[in-house]
Design an enzyme around this catalytic site. Structure first.
Site: not given
Ligand code: NI
Length: 187
Positions: A47, A52, A102-103, A144-145, A148
């Site tokens: 995701g 991000q 998380c990226l 989660h997304e 953000h």
């Molecule tokens: Ni993340």
């Protein structure tokens, strides 16, 4: 399409509330969404939210690999889904604790409580309404997304920071136990 650099924790854009997308059909939004899908797949991750890649708008992309599908759900992967102005309605608030990465927080994973079942609503790139009913991992990724977009990172949701760990250490330990490695891809 192009892979964009992923913004990491510490950047203010990850802590700001993202702005609604006024025109989901605009070429700029389509390009951004396509770039986000490519960036997510290349990472690889499951995701990605627009902040991000440094863009403070309410747009997410995600996917659910086959191995993450639950019994009773339709088989096969959920291919990359693009959602503009996503909103979550909690259907079953029962907490499920699961590991997330998380990226934007590379290398780390932690145990995070999430609602068991949600409905996701939003718009697609043609401005048409989109709805997804999601449970388990699918519901986790979406929560989660969307977090953000409100400047929230998974570590904020953790109840016990002692479960925060480097993923490579967990994989090494799992290998030493001769058990299947707990692999996790970031979001
Ligand atoms: Ni993340």
């Amino acid at each position: 399409m192009a892979v964009r650099p992923i913004v990491e924790m510490g950047a203010p854009v990850l802590r700001a509330r993202a702005e609604p997308v006024a025109d989901p059909g605009s070429p700029a939004i389509r390009t951004l969404a396509e770039d986000m899908v490519e960036t997510m797949l290349e990472a690889p991750g499951v995701g990605l939210a627009a902040p991000q890649v440094g863009v403070g708008v309410r747009l997410i992309v995600y996917r659910v690999p086959s191995r993450r599908r639950l019994t009773g759900e339709p088989p096969g992967p959920v291919d990359p889904v693009i959602v503009v102005n996503p909103r979550i309605t909690v259907v079953d608030a029962t907490e499920q604790v699961g590991r997330e990465g998380c990226l934007s927080i590379p290398g780390l994973v932690g145990e995070v409580p999430r609602a068991a079942r949600i409905t996701l609503t939003g718009l697609d790139l043609d401005g048409r309404p989109l709805t997804r009913d999601a449970r388990g991992f699918h519901a986790r990724v979406i929560q989660h997304e969307v977090d953000h977009l409100d400047g929230v990172l998974y570590i904020d949701r953790m109840r016990d920071l002692r479960s925060l760990a480097f993923e490579r250490v967990l994989i090494q330990m799992a290998a030493h136990r001769a058990a299947p490695a707990a692999t996790q891809t970031g979001t």
